[in-house]
Design a protein around this motif. Structure first.
Motif, short mmCIF file in Angstrom:
data_model
loop_
_atom_site.label_atom_id
_atom_site.label_comp_id
_atom_site.label_asym_id
_atom_site.label_seq_id
_atom_site.Cartn_x
_atom_site.Cartn_y
_atom_site.Cartn_z
N SER A 5 0.84 -1.19 0.00
CA SER A 5 0.00 0.00 0.00
C SER A 5 0.87 1.24 0.00
O SER A 5 1.61 1.52 0.92
CB SER A 5 -0.87 0.01 1.22
OG SER A 5 -1.67 -1.12 1.28
N ALA A 218 -11.24 -6.30 -1.17
CA ALA A 218 -10.66 -5.14 -0.49
C ALA A 218 -9.74 -4.41 -1.47
O ALA A 218 -8.97 -5.05 -2.20
CB ALA A 218 -9.87 -5.56 0.75
N GLY A 220 -7.18 -0.84 -1.81
CA GLY A 220 -6.55 0.17 -0.98
C GLY A 220 -5.37 0.85 -1.65
O GLY A 220 -4.26 0.36 -1.58
N THR A 277 -9.93 1.27 4.80
CA THR A 277 -8.72 1.18 3.98
C THR A 277 -8.17 2.50 3.46
O THR A 277 -7.08 2.53 2.88
CB THR A 277 -8.99 0.27 2.76
OG1 THR A 277 -10.13 0.77 2.05
CG2 THR A 277 -9.27 -1.16 3.20
N THR A 279 -6.21 5.80 2.82
CA THR A 279 -4.88 6.26 3.24
C THR A 279 -4.99 7.62 3.93
O THR A 279 -5.95 8.35 3.67
CB THR A 279 -3.96 6.39 2.03
OG1 THR A 279 -4.62 7.19 1.05
CG2 THR A 279 -3.64 5.04 1.44
N GLY A 282 -5.36 3.95 6.99
CA GLY A 282 -6.14 2.73 6.85
C GLY A 282 -5.29 1.47 6.91
O GLY A 282 -4.06 1.52 6.82
N SER A 284 -3.55 -1.96 5.71
CA SER A 284 -2.96 -2.41 4.45
C SER A 284 -3.73 -3.64 3.96
O SER A 284 -4.45 -4.30 4.72
CB SER A 284 -1.49 -2.76 4.65
OG SER A 284 -1.38 -3.93 5.45
N LEU A 285 -3.57 -3.96 2.69
CA LEU A 285 -4.28 -5.12 2.14
C LEU A 285 -3.87 -6.43 2.82
O LEU A 285 -4.74 -7.24 3.13
CB LEU A 285 -4.06 -5.18 0.63
CG LEU A 285 -4.66 -3.99 -0.15
CD1 LEU A 285 -4.32 -4.08 -1.63
CD2 LEU A 285 -6.17 -3.92 0.05
N VAL A 288 -5.79 -6.60 6.02
CA VAL A 288 -7.21 -6.91 5.82
C VAL A 288 -7.39 -8.41 5.58
O VAL A 288 -8.31 -9.03 6.13
CB VAL A 288 -7.76 -6.11 4.63
CG1 VAL A 288 -9.16 -6.59 4.25
CG2 VAL A 288 -7.79 -4.62 4.96
#
Length: 449
Positions: A5, A218, A220, A277, A279, A282, A284-285, A288
Motif C-alpha cells: 500500500s 478489499a 486500498g 482502507t 490512506t 487505513g 494495508s491489504l 485486511v
C-alpha cells in the motif's frame, strides 16, 4: 511498487529540495562514513517485507568487498519520500536508494541522480540482460539513472478457504468480467463472497450492509496503482496524453472506471468500506486479509511474502477481471539509484552494480521477494512459489497482456497529495468521481514543469 500500500509524501519536502538545489546541494556529498580504510554506505528502502532478502544479498556483497559496509535505512512509504528529499536538502541523503518512477522525472530534472552511463561503459556492463522496457524507464536524454531492481503487476490474491466455500475456483475468478450497467460476472462472484452477520449475501432480501462479516473484495490505494488505474485500463482510459505529459484522468472512460470502483463499496456493498482502507491511516491489504475481512484483494507481487507470513500458503493468485475493453493492469518496476552527492561514488556504484547483477537477483528470487529485473530469472521466481504451493504465474500473464506504465511526470508530488484528498472522499461517497478527477487533473497539470 507498487507497493504494497503506497502512501503519500509531504509536499513541503519538495520545497526544501528545491531550495537545496538552488544552493548547489548534492555536490557536497552525504555523511557517508569512512574509517580505517572501510567505507560505510547508506542504503535506503521502504519495504520491510523485502528487507530479509536484501540483507542476504548485501551480506554476500560485503564478503566480496571487505572494504565496504552497507547500512540499511528502512522508512515506510509514508515517510520515505519526504525524509529522502529533506536529506537531499541537508546534503545527507543515502548513497544508494530505491527509486520509483513516480519520482524519477522530478529527481532527474533536479540533478540529484548520478548518470550511470560512464560507469556502465567503463565496466562494460551488459545491460541487455534487463527487461528493455524497465531499463528504458530509467533513461532521459541518453543518460541512465538507475539499474532495474524488479518489476510488478497487479493481480487478485485470494483466500483459498473462502473461495472454495463460495463454490468458486481460481480459473473462474480470473475469467470474470465487469461492466458499468450491472457489474457483470465480477460483481456476482463478489456477492457470493460477501456475507453479513446473519449469513445473507448482498443480492438476498434482508442483507444487512451495516453489519457485514466478510466482504468479497478489499481495495486500498488512493493513487490508483492497485485499484482504479487497473479498472481504468480495462475501460480504455489513458492516464496521460504522453510520457512526461499531462494528466487526462477526467475523460469519460476514466471517470466511469472510478465510478465502478466506488460502486463496489457503496452500491453493491461487496468491497471493504473506505473508512477501513483509506490512506494514510487505513489498514494495508495484507492486514485486511490476515483479519479475514475480505476474500480477495487487488495487490502487487511485492506483498507475496506478507501473505505467506499471515496465511501460511492458504492463498492463491488469479488474473484481474476484464472490463468493457478487455484485460489490463499497471506495470511498474523499481531501480537502485546513486545519489549525486555521495562522497564515495565508486563504492556506491559497486553496490548499485551488485544489486543489479544476476548473482544478487538470484538471491532475491530464491527468497520469493520480488520478480527480478533480469527476465531470464522469472522462471526461478515461479519455481520458488510453486514449491510453497502457490501459482504466481497470473502476475506474468498480466505483464504479457495489455499494460499501462506508472505515469511518468514531474508533477507526481502534487498528484499524490491531491489525489489522496479527493479520492478518499470519492470512496466515502462525499465527492463525485467527475469532480474529483477534474480537480486532481487541473492541479496536477498546473504543477507539470
Amino acid at each position: 511498487m507498487s507497493a504494497s500500500s503506497k502512501r503519500v509524501l509531504a509536499a513541503t519536502a519538495t520545497s526544501a529540495l528545491l531550495l537545496c538545489l538552488t544552493t548547489a546541494c548534492g555536490s557536497s556529498g552525504s555523511d557517508t562514513s569512512s574509517s580505517g580504510g572501510t567505507v560505510t554506505l547508506r542504503y535506503a528502502m521502504w519495504d520491510a517485507v523485502q528487507e530479509p532478502a536484501l540483507k542476504k544479498s548485501i551480506a554476500v556483497f560485503e564478503k566480496q568487498h571487505p572494504n565496504i559496509k552497507v547500512k540499511i535505512e528502512l522508512n515506510a512509504w509514508a515517510q520515505y519520500w519526504s525524509k529522502l528529499q529533506t536529506q537531499m536538502a541537508g546534503r545527507t541523503a543515502p548513497d544508494v536508494f530505491w527509486d520509483h518512477v513516480a519520482y524519477f522525472p522530478q529527481f532527474a530534472q533536479q540533478g540529484v541522480l548520478t548518470d550511470l552511463t560512464p560507469y556502465i561503459k567503463a565496466d562494460k556492463l551488459n545491460t541487455s540482460v534487463y527487461d528493455a522496457k524497465l531499463l528504458a524507464g530509467w533513461q532521459q536524454d541518453g543518460k541512465q539513472y538507475g539499474l532495474p531492481k524488479d518489476w510488478d503487476t497487479i493481480a487478485q490474491v485470494y483466500n483459498k478457504t473462502m473461495l472454495k466455500k463460495a463454490g468458486l475456483t481460481q480459473d473462474e475468478l480470473g475469467s470474470l468480467s465487469w461492466n458499468t450497467t450491472d457489474g457483470g460476472s465480477f460483481v456476482k462472484a463478489l456477492q457470493k463472497l460477501t456475507v453479513d452477520v446473519n449469513g445473507k449475501h448482498p443480492n438476498e432480501k434482508g442483507f444487512d450492509s451495516k453489519h457485514v462479516k466478510q466482504y468479497g473484495l478489499a481495495l486500498g490505494s488512493s493513487n490508483g496503482q492497485t485499484d482504479w488505474w487497473n479498472a481504468a485500463t480495462q475501460n480504455g482510459c489513458k492516464l496521460q496524453d504522453k510520457a512526461w505529459g499531462k494528466w487526462t484522468i477526467n475523460q469519460p472512460s476514466c471517470v466511469e472506471a472510478i465510478q465502478f470502483i466506488r460502486d463496489l463499496r457503496l452500491k453493491y456493498h461487496v468491497a471493504v468500506p473506505a473508512s477501513v482502507t483509506n490512506t494514510p491511516n487505513g489498514a494495508s491489504l495484507p492486514q485486511v486479509m490476515a483479519r479475514k475481512q475480505a476474500a480477495v484483494v487487488w495487490d502487487g507481487s511485492w506483498d507475496l511474502n506478507a501473505y505467506q507470513s499471515s496465511m501460511k500458503g492458504n492463498f492463491g493468485v488469479a488474473e484481474l477481471p476484464s472490463g468493457p475493453v478487455g484485460k489490463g493492469t499497471v506495470y511498474n518496476g523499481l531501480s537502485n539509484a546513486l545519489y549525486a552527492g555521495s562522497k564515495h561514488p565508486k563504492e556506491a556504484w559497486e553496490l548499485v552494480k551488485w544489486l543489479g547483477s544476476e548473482e544478487s537477483q538470484k538471491i532475491i528470487v530464491s527468497e520469493g521477494s520480488v520478480w527480478p529485473g533480469i527476465p531470464t530469472l522469472n522462471k526461478d521466481y515461479v519455481a520458488v512459489w510453486k514449491q510453497r504451493g502457490v501459482d504466481v504465474s497470473a502476475f506474468s500473464k498480466e505483464a504479457e497482456g495489455t499494460t499501462v506504465g506508472y505515469p511518468l511526470t514531474t508533477s507526481s508530488a502534487t498528484y499524490n497529495v491531491k489525489v489522496q484528498d479527493a479520492f478518499n472522499q470519492v470512496w466515502l461517497g462525499q465527492q463525485s468521481p467527475q469532480a474529483a478527477a477534474d480537480s486532481v487533473n487541473e492541479e496536477s497539470n498546473s504543477a507539470v514543469k
